[in-house]
Design a protein around this motif. Sequence first.
Motif, PDB file in Angstrom:
ATOM      1  N   GLY A 119      -4.579  14.416   3.024  1.00 15.32           N
ATOM      2  CA  GLY A 119      -4.137  13.139   3.557  1.00 15.32           C
ATOM      3  C   GLY A 119      -2.703  13.275   4.025  1.00 15.32           C
ATOM      4  O   GLY A 119      -1.886  13.916   3.355  1.00 15.32           O
ATOM      5  N   ALA A 120      -2.359  12.679   5.163  1.00 13.56           N
ATOM      6  CA  ALA A 120      -1.056  12.940   5.772  1.00 13.56           C
ATOM      7  C   ALA A 120      -0.364  11.658   6.210  1.00 13.56           C
ATOM      8  O   ALA A 120      -0.062  11.464   7.390  1.00 13.56           O
ATOM      9  CB  ALA A 120      -1.224  13.882   6.959  1.00 13.56           C
ATOM     10  N   PRO A 121      -0.070  10.735   5.276  1.00 15.88           N
ATOM     11  CA  PRO A 121       0.585   9.491   5.690  1.00 15.88           C
ATOM     12  C   PRO A 121       1.975   9.696   6.278  1.00 15.88           C
ATOM     13  O   PRO A 121       2.385   8.951   7.178  1.00 15.88           O
ATOM     14  CB  PRO A 121       0.644   8.671   4.402  1.00 15.88           C
ATOM     15  CG  PRO A 121       0.563   9.679   3.300  1.00 15.88           C
ATOM     16  CD  PRO A 121      -0.328  10.752   3.830  1.00 15.88           C
ATOM     17  N   ALA A 122       2.720  10.681   5.789  1.00 17.58           N
ATOM     18  CA  ALA A 122       4.049  10.945   6.342  1.00 17.58           C
ATOM     19  C   ALA A 122       3.942  11.436   7.777  1.00 17.58           C
ATOM     20  O   ALA A 122       4.659  10.965   8.677  1.00 17.58           O
ATOM     21  CB  ALA A 122       4.789  11.962   5.479  1.00 17.58           C
ATOM     22  N   ASP A 123       3.048  12.378   8.007  1.00 14.36           N
ATOM     23  CA  ASP A 123       2.848  12.881   9.367  1.00 14.36           C
ATOM     24  C   ASP A 123       2.364  11.773  10.290  1.00 14.36           C
ATOM     25  O   ASP A 123       2.792  11.677  11.447  1.00 14.36           O
ATOM     26  CB  ASP A 123       1.836  14.025   9.368  1.00 14.36           C
ATOM     27  CG  ASP A 123       2.391  15.298   8.761  1.00 14.36           C
ATOM     28  OD1 ASP A 123       3.611  15.371   8.509  1.00 14.36           O
ATOM     29  OD2 ASP A 123       1.594  16.232   8.524  1.00 14.36           O
ATOM     30  N   ASN A 128       0.831  -1.198   0.000  1.00 17.13           N
ATOM     31  CA  ASN A 128       0.000   0.000   0.000  1.00 17.13           C
ATOM     32  C   ASN A 128       0.866   1.250   0.000  1.00 17.13           C
ATOM     33  O   ASN A 128       1.727   1.418   0.875  1.00 17.13           O
ATOM     34  CB  ASN A 128      -0.912  -0.024   1.226  1.00 17.13           C
ATOM     35  CG  ASN A 128      -1.825   1.169   1.305  1.00 17.13           C
ATOM     36  OD1 ASN A 128      -1.489   2.134   1.959  1.00 17.13           O
ATOM     37  ND2 ASN A 128      -2.950   1.108   0.639  1.00 17.13           N
ATOM     38  N   THR A 129       0.678   2.121  -0.990  1.00 18.12           N
ATOM     39  CA  THR A 129       1.552   3.282  -1.117  1.00 18.12           C
ATOM     40  C   THR A 129       1.385   4.272   0.025  1.00 18.12           C
ATOM     41  O   THR A 129       2.338   4.968   0.399  1.00 18.12           O
ATOM     42  CB  THR A 129       1.315   3.993  -2.465  1.00 18.12           C
ATOM     43  OG1 THR A 129      -0.066   4.324  -2.593  1.00 18.12           O
ATOM     44  CG2 THR A 129       1.720   3.095  -3.622  1.00 18.12           C
ATOM     45  N   TRP A 130       0.186   4.361   0.570  1.00 20.30           N
ATOM     46  CA  TRP A 130      -0.045   5.239   1.726  1.00 20.30           C
ATOM     47  C   TRP A 130       0.785   4.765   2.919  1.00 20.30           C
ATOM     48  O   TRP A 130       1.546   5.521   3.516  1.00 20.30           O
ATOM     49  CB  TRP A 130      -1.534   5.241   2.070  1.00 20.30           C
ATOM     50  CG  TRP A 130      -1.915   6.047   3.271  1.00 20.30           C
ATOM     51  CD1 TRP A 130      -1.683   5.744   4.581  1.00 20.30           C
ATOM     52  CD2 TRP A 130      -2.603   7.305   3.274  1.00 20.30           C
ATOM     53  NE1 TRP A 130      -2.182   6.724   5.409  1.00 20.30           N
ATOM     54  CE2 TRP A 130      -2.762   7.685   4.626  1.00 20.30           C
ATOM     55  CE3 TRP A 130      -3.115   8.121   2.278  1.00 20.30           C
ATOM     56  CZ2 TRP A 130      -3.411   8.858   4.994  1.00 20.30           C
ATOM     57  CZ3 TRP A 130      -3.757   9.295   2.645  1.00 20.30           C
ATOM     58  CH2 TRP A 130      -3.902   9.660   3.988  1.00 20.30           C
ATOM     59  N   LEU A 131       0.639   3.488   3.276  1.00 19.53           N
ATOM     60  CA  LEU A 131       1.357   2.954   4.425  1.00 19.53           C
ATOM     61  C   LEU A 131       2.855   2.886   4.188  1.00 19.53           C
ATOM     62  O   LEU A 131       3.646   2.996   5.135  1.00 19.53           O
ATOM     63  CB  LEU A 131       0.805   1.579   4.780  1.00 19.53           C
ATOM     64  CG  LEU A 131      -0.609   1.577   5.360  1.00 19.53           C
ATOM     65  CD1 LEU A 131      -1.117   0.149   5.544  1.00 19.53           C
ATOM     66  CD2 LEU A 131      -0.683   2.337   6.673  1.00 19.53           C
ATOM     67  N   SER A 132       3.278   2.717   2.946  1.00 21.65           N
ATOM     68  CA  SER A 132       4.710   2.749   2.637  1.00 21.65           C
ATOM     69  C   SER A 132       5.297   4.112   2.967  1.00 21.65           C
ATOM     70  O   SER A 132       6.426   4.218   3.472  1.00 21.65           O
ATOM     71  CB  SER A 132       4.946   2.420   1.158  1.00 21.65           C
ATOM     72  OG  SER A 132       4.579   1.101   0.869  1.00 21.65           O
ATOM     73  N   ARG A 133       4.538   5.152   2.688  1.00 23.08           N
ATOM     74  CA  ARG A 133       4.992   6.514   3.015  1.00 23.08           C
ATOM     75  C   ARG A 133       5.082   6.693   4.527  1.00 23.08           C
ATOM     76  O   ARG A 133       6.031   7.316   5.027  1.00 23.08           O
ATOM     77  CB  ARG A 133       4.040   7.539   2.399  1.00 23.08           C
ATOM     78  CG  ARG A 133       4.508   8.979   2.557  1.00 23.08           C
ATOM     79  CD  ARG A 133       5.727   9.276   1.697  1.00 23.08           C
ATOM     80  NE  ARG A 133       6.199  10.635   1.912  1.00 23.08           N
ATOM     81  CZ  ARG A 133       7.122  10.964   2.818  1.00 23.08           C
ATOM     82  NH1 ARG A 133       7.678  10.036   3.584  1.00 23.08           N
ATOM     83  NH2 ARG A 133       7.502  12.210   2.957  1.00 23.08           N
ATOM     84  N   SER A 134       4.113   6.135   5.247  1.00 20.92           N
ATOM     85  CA  SER A 134       4.164   6.211   6.706  1.00 20.92           C
ATOM     86  C   SER A 134       5.393   5.489   7.235  1.00 20.92           C
ATOM     87  O   SER A 134       6.074   5.975   8.150  1.00 20.92           O
ATOM     88  CB  SER A 134       2.904   5.581   7.311  1.00 20.92           C
ATOM     89  OG  SER A 134       1.739   6.293   6.964  1.00 20.92           O
ATOM     90  N   LEU A 135       5.695   4.328   6.670  1.00 20.45           N
ATOM     91  CA  LEU A 135       6.837   3.548   7.130  1.00 20.45           C
ATOM     92  C   LEU A 135       8.150   4.296   6.929  1.00 20.45           C
ATOM     93  O   LEU A 135       9.046   4.231   7.778  1.00 20.45           O
ATOM     94  CB  LEU A 135       6.875   2.203   6.402  1.00 20.45           C
ATOM     95  CG  LEU A 135       8.036   1.273   6.750  1.00 20.45           C
ATOM     96  CD1 LEU A 135       8.061   0.954   8.243  1.00 20.45           C
ATOM     97  CD2 LEU A 135       7.966  -0.005   5.927  1.00 20.45           C
ATOM     98  N   GLU A 136       8.280   5.016   5.823  1.00 20.17           N
ATOM     99  CA  GLU A 136       9.498   5.790   5.589  1.00 20.17           C
ATOM    100  C   GLU A 136       9.767   6.738   6.752  1.00 20.17           C
ATOM    101  O   GLU A 136      10.915   6.879   7.213  1.00 20.17           O
ATOM    102  CB  GLU A 136       9.370   6.596   4.296  1.00 20.17           C
ATOM    103  CG  GLU A 136       9.393   5.775   3.025  1.00 20.17           C
ATOM    104  CD  GLU A 136       9.178   6.647   1.805  1.00 20.17           C
ATOM    105  OE1 GLU A 136       9.299   7.886   1.924  1.00 20.17           O
ATOM    106  OE2 GLU A 136       8.887   6.090   0.726  1.00 20.17           O
ATOM    107  N   GLU A 137       8.734   7.405   7.229  1.00 14.26           N
ATOM    108  CA  GLU A 137       8.914   8.359   8.323  1.00 14.26           C
ATOM    109  C   GLU A 137       9.136   7.641   9.647  1.00 14.26           C
ATOM    110  O   GLU A 137       9.908   8.120  10.493  1.00 14.26           O
ATOM    111  CB  GLU A 137       7.701   9.289   8.408  1.00 14.26           C
ATOM    112  CG  GLU A 137       7.516  10.165   7.186  1.00 14.26           C
ATOM    113  CD  GLU A 137       8.733  11.042   6.900  1.00 14.26           C
ATOM    114  OE1 GLU A 137       9.249  11.663   7.854  1.00 14.26           O
ATOM    115  OE2 GLU A 137       9.168  11.093   5.737  1.00 14.26           O
ATOM    116  N   MET A 138       8.478   6.507   9.844  1.00 13.70           N
ATOM    117  CA  MET A 138       8.722   5.735  11.059  1.00 13.70           C
ATOM    118  C   MET A 138      10.183   5.307  11.147  1.00 13.70           C
ATOM    119  O   MET A 138      10.806   5.357  12.218  1.00 13.70           O
ATOM    120  CB  MET A 138       7.810   4.512  11.108  1.00 13.70           C
ATOM    121  CG  MET A 138       6.373   4.832  11.462  1.00 13.70           C
ATOM    122  SD  MET A 138       5.400   3.362  11.894  1.00 13.70           S
ATOM    123  CE  MET A 138       5.107   2.653  10.285  1.00 13.70           C
TER     124      MET A 138
END
Length: 331
Positions: free
Chosen positions: A279-283, A43-53
């Motif tokens: 939408g703020a997946p990175a945040d 999932n591209t949304w969650l992949s973006r979140s993982l980068e920041e995590m």
Amino acid sequence: MIFNTKNARPVALTAGLLAATALAGTASAQDYEVAYLSASSANTWLSRSLEEMEKVAAANGVAITEFDGQFDAAAQTAQLQDVIASGRYDGLIIAALNGPGAVPDIEMAIEEGIEVVVLNQVLGSDLTTSAPQVDGVAASVMVAPYHSGTRLGGITVSACEGIDPCEVVYLYGIKGTPLDTAIRNGFDEATADSPNITVVAEGEGKYLGPDGGIAATQDILQVNASFDVVVGPDQAIQGTEIVLEDEGMLGDVKLIGFGGSAPAFEGIRSGAWYGTVMGAPADEGRLAMEAMVDALKTGNDQGGIDPLAAMPDDGKVTADNVDQFSAQWDG
């Protein structure tokens, strides 16, 4: 969250369960072990979140092991139980595929002394709040689906100002799901005091790219030759834009998405779209790992965190404020 399935991360299968993907090099000194139970690594949304995590983890001595749920709630449940039974992890972050069903296992994890942070998806049954719904959860970082709907409705009220009647086409992501029902309930609440607004047609655009929006819009045009506004997930609205441009109607219809993707920002800046809900997946990823680090190091609980609450205009993006935002995912 707006689901997509591009750029899959390969994950091996072991003993009938989806194996974890260990993320090497995420911490200079691995003082803590955290399991990340993703709804889908593709999932591209969650992949973006993982980068920041990963960035926050690396700076704070945290090693992450990712478990790929592949949108299979039963597989995620098995993974969650394995994580608890292993005794290996100090914390876990979960994007839950079955919010109510995951509660007993999360309660068990907390009893075992594991710090828990909820990411993006509701863990529980109340879709109107970002607050934790399980005692002992350190933080819950998400936009409650109901409030995505109220924001979507708020932009629609603005778009319909001066238009009476204002005929609206409403595109669900997946009609009938708790997520989409909660979004629609919020939309209806936000537009209830605007008698000029009427939903004249509904469709289902999915969350998987423009094709769903193309098909839904073409079907609706067979019955409704004209309308003033179309609202729906960013991916579906991309499809609607294509159809309306082909029909010579693009300048006559206001398009409103939710997701805050790069195509939405491009559409707003070009004038093809009226607006989108940010939408703020990175945040979300950054805030979730910061909350986890805080819980691990100090025992503090941060409670519910809505990443849009501190943004300009409550995260409602239009041409008037688009320069105050930046897209955080490709959509």
